[in-house]
Design a protein around this motif. Sequence first.
Motif, PDB file in Angstrom:
ATOM      1  N   ASP A  83      26.169 -18.576  68.222  1.00  0.00           N
ATOM      2  CA  ASP A  83      25.117 -17.847  68.923  1.00  0.00           C
ATOM      3  C   ASP A  83      25.627 -16.439  69.172  1.00  0.00           C
ATOM      4  O   ASP A  83      26.799 -16.237  69.491  1.00  0.00           O
ATOM      5  CB  ASP A  83      24.782 -18.512  70.257  1.00  0.00           C
ATOM      6  N   VAL A  84      24.755 -15.441  69.031  1.00  0.00           N
ATOM      7  CA  VAL A  84      25.189 -14.055  69.169  1.00  0.00           C
ATOM      8  C   VAL A  84      24.373 -13.323  70.231  1.00  0.00           C
ATOM      9  O   VAL A  84      23.190 -13.585  70.416  1.00  0.00           O
ATOM     10  CB  VAL A  84      25.120 -13.281  67.837  1.00  0.00           C
ATOM     11  N   PHE A  85      25.058 -12.413  70.900  1.00  0.00           N
ATOM     12  CA  PHE A  85      24.475 -11.538  71.906  1.00  0.00           C
ATOM     13  C   PHE A  85      25.113 -10.172  71.680  1.00  0.00           C
ATOM     14  O   PHE A  85      26.321 -10.088  71.490  1.00  0.00           O
ATOM     15  CB  PHE A  85      24.801 -12.040  73.319  1.00  0.00           C
ATOM     16  N   TRP A  86      24.319  -9.123  71.686  1.00  0.00           N
ATOM     17  CA  TRP A  86      24.838  -7.798  71.387  1.00  0.00           C
ATOM     18  C   TRP A  86      24.915  -6.959  72.655  1.00  0.00           C
ATOM     19  O   TRP A  86      23.929  -6.795  73.375  1.00  0.00           O
ATOM     20  CB  TRP A  86      23.947  -7.111  70.363  1.00  0.00           C
ATOM     21  N   LEU A  87      26.092  -6.411  72.909  1.00  0.00           N
ATOM     22  CA  LEU A  87      26.297  -5.540  74.052  1.00  0.00           C
ATOM     23  C   LEU A  87      26.249  -4.090  73.591  1.00  0.00           C
ATOM     24  O   LEU A  87      26.966  -3.707  72.655  1.00  0.00           O
ATOM     25  CB  LEU A  87      27.669  -5.779  74.699  1.00  0.00           C
ATOM     26  N   GLN A  88      25.404  -3.310  74.224  1.00  0.00           N
ATOM     27  CA  GLN A  88      25.402  -1.875  73.991  1.00  0.00           C
ATOM     28  C   GLN A  88      26.557  -1.266  74.791  1.00  0.00           C
ATOM     29  O   GLN A  88      27.067  -1.894  75.724  1.00  0.00           O
ATOM     30  CB  GLN A  88      24.082  -1.269  74.443  1.00  0.00           C
ATOM     31  N   ASP A 136      38.755 -14.737  70.963  1.00  0.00           N
ATOM     32  CA  ASP A 136      39.370 -14.077  69.814  1.00  0.00           C
ATOM     33  C   ASP A 136      38.668 -12.737  69.639  1.00  0.00           C
ATOM     34  O   ASP A 136      37.442 -12.658  69.714  1.00  0.00           O
ATOM     35  CB  ASP A 136      39.195 -14.905  68.536  1.00  0.00           C
ATOM     36  N   VAL A 137      39.448 -11.699  69.391  1.00  0.00           N
ATOM     37  CA  VAL A 137      38.891 -10.367  69.205  1.00  0.00           C
ATOM     38  C   VAL A 137      39.072  -9.977  67.748  1.00  0.00           C
ATOM     39  O   VAL A 137      40.172 -10.049  67.199  1.00  0.00           O
ATOM     40  CB  VAL A 137      39.603  -9.345  70.118  1.00  0.00           C
ATOM     41  N   VAL A 138      37.965  -9.589  67.140  1.00  0.00           N
ATOM     42  CA  VAL A 138      37.940  -9.082  65.774  1.00  0.00           C
ATOM     43  C   VAL A 138      37.127  -7.791  65.840  1.00  0.00           C
ATOM     44  O   VAL A 138      36.280  -7.643  66.729  1.00  0.00           O
ATOM     45  CB  VAL A 138      37.271 -10.101  64.816  1.00  0.00           C
ATOM     46  N   LYS A 139      37.327  -6.884  64.947  1.00  0.00           N
ATOM     47  CA  LYS A 139      36.636  -5.593  65.005  1.00  0.00           C
ATOM     48  C   LYS A 139      35.151  -5.766  65.326  1.00  0.00           C
ATOM     49  O   LYS A 139      34.427  -6.438  64.596  1.00  0.00           O
ATOM     50  CB  LYS A 139      36.805  -4.865  63.673  1.00  0.00           C
ATOM     51  N   HIS A 140      34.724  -5.174  66.418  1.00  0.00           N
ATOM     52  CA  HIS A 140      33.334  -5.185  66.898  1.00  0.00           C
ATOM     53  C   HIS A 140      32.828  -6.566  67.285  1.00  0.00           C
ATOM     54  O   HIS A 140      31.623  -6.760  67.406  1.00  0.00           O
ATOM     55  CB  HIS A 140      32.376  -4.552  65.879  1.00  0.00           C
ATOM     56  N   ARG A 141      33.736  -7.543  67.466  1.00  0.00           N
ATOM     57  CA  ARG A 141      33.294  -8.906  67.810  1.00  0.00           C
ATOM     58  C   ARG A 141      34.240  -9.546  68.825  1.00  0.00           C
ATOM     59  O   ARG A 141      35.450  -9.396  68.742  1.00  0.00           O
ATOM     60  CB  ARG A 141      33.274  -9.802  66.571  1.00  0.00           C
ATOM     61  N   LEU A 142      33.638 -10.313  69.724  1.00  0.00           N
ATOM     62  CA  LEU A 142      34.371 -11.214  70.602  1.00  0.00           C
ATOM     63  C   LEU A 142      33.873 -12.613  70.287  1.00  0.00           C
ATOM     64  O   LEU A 142      32.663 -12.859  70.308  1.00  0.00           O
ATOM     65  CB  LEU A 142      34.086 -10.923  72.073  1.00  0.00           C
ATOM     66  N   VAL A 143      34.773 -13.510  69.974  1.00  0.00           N
ATOM     67  CA  VAL A 143      34.410 -14.892  69.655  1.00  0.00           C
ATOM     68  C   VAL A 143      34.908 -15.759  70.809  1.00  0.00           C
ATOM     69  O   VAL A 143      36.102 -15.786  71.093  1.00  0.00           O
ATOM     70  CB  VAL A 143      35.031 -15.347  68.320  1.00  0.00           C
ATOM     71  N   VAL A 144      33.969 -16.463  71.468  1.00  0.00           N
ATOM     72  CA  VAL A 144      34.300 -17.237  72.662  1.00  0.00           C
ATOM     73  C   VAL A 144      34.063 -18.722  72.415  1.00  0.00           C
ATOM     74  O   VAL A 144      32.999 -19.124  71.940  1.00  0.00           O
ATOM     75  CB  VAL A 144      33.441 -16.769  73.868  1.00  0.00           C
ATOM     76  N   TRP A 145      35.074 -19.504  72.743  1.00  0.00           N
ATOM     77  CA  TRP A 145      34.978 -20.964  72.763  1.00  0.00           C
ATOM     78  C   TRP A 145      35.116 -21.384  74.214  1.00  0.00           C
ATOM     79  O   TRP A 145      35.937 -20.822  74.950  1.00  0.00           O
ATOM     80  CB  TRP A 145      36.097 -21.609  71.959  1.00  0.00           C
ATOM     81  N   PRO A 205      20.822  -5.223  66.813  1.00  0.00           N
ATOM     82  CA  PRO A 205      20.438  -3.930  66.242  1.00  0.00           C
ATOM     83  C   PRO A 205      19.943  -4.085  64.803  1.00  0.00           C
ATOM     84  O   PRO A 205      20.505  -4.865  64.022  1.00  0.00           O
ATOM     85  CB  PRO A 205      21.717  -3.102  66.296  1.00  0.00           C
ATOM     86  N   ALA A 206      18.895  -3.373  64.477  1.00  0.00           N
ATOM     87  CA  ALA A 206      18.304  -3.434  63.138  1.00  0.00           C
ATOM     88  C   ALA A 206      19.353  -3.116  62.079  1.00  0.00           C
ATOM     89  O   ALA A 206      20.114  -2.167  62.199  1.00  0.00           O
ATOM     90  CB  ALA A 206      17.146  -2.458  63.033  1.00  0.00           C
ATOM     91  N   GLY A 207      19.395  -3.960  61.056  1.00  0.00           N
ATOM     92  CA  GLY A 207      20.286  -3.740  59.929  1.00  0.00           C
ATOM     93  C   GLY A 207      21.739  -4.096  60.174  1.00  0.00           C
ATOM     94  O   GLY A 207      22.569  -3.880  59.294  1.00  0.00           O
ATOM     95  N   ARG A 208      22.076  -4.621  61.340  1.00  0.00           N
ATOM     96  CA  ARG A 208      23.476  -4.960  61.631  1.00  0.00           C
ATOM     97  C   ARG A 208      23.722  -6.437  61.404  1.00  0.00           C
ATOM     98  O   ARG A 208      22.945  -7.281  61.786  1.00  0.00           O
ATOM     99  CB  ARG A 208      23.827  -4.643  63.091  1.00  0.00           C
ATOM    100  N   SER A 209      24.845  -6.734  60.798  1.00  0.00           N
ATOM    101  CA  SER A 209      25.299  -8.100  60.632  1.00  0.00           C
ATOM    102  C   SER A 209      26.450  -8.330  61.595  1.00  0.00           C
ATOM    103  O   SER A 209      27.267  -7.424  61.800  1.00  0.00           O
ATOM    104  CB  SER A 209      25.797  -8.333  59.202  1.00  0.00           C
TER     105      SER A 209
END
Length: 95
Positions: free
Chosen positions: A23-28, A49-58, A89-93
Amino acid sequence: MNRLTVQNGGEDFLCLFIEPYCDVFWLQPGDEFTVVPADEVSDAQFTVDVVKHRLVVWIFEGGDPAKVIVDYTVTDSHGTELPEGYQWPAGRSPY
């Protein structure tokens, strides 16, 4: 109850993944979200876990990786529950 608050101190969108369902949530920039496990979970613990532009939470019960918690909510800084895909955001993966 344990909670995990995350903030985006950067200058671009930050993608928050909640696993195991991705599940994804985008923070501005400047946003603050809180991950809240379900009420019935007494000892929730988080792995991030931190990856470029991402936080992965378990979220695990009692820190046991065999007890993944799948019921949770994500709220903004005002306590409003956010829907999955929030602020995509539009066009963002996220990948």
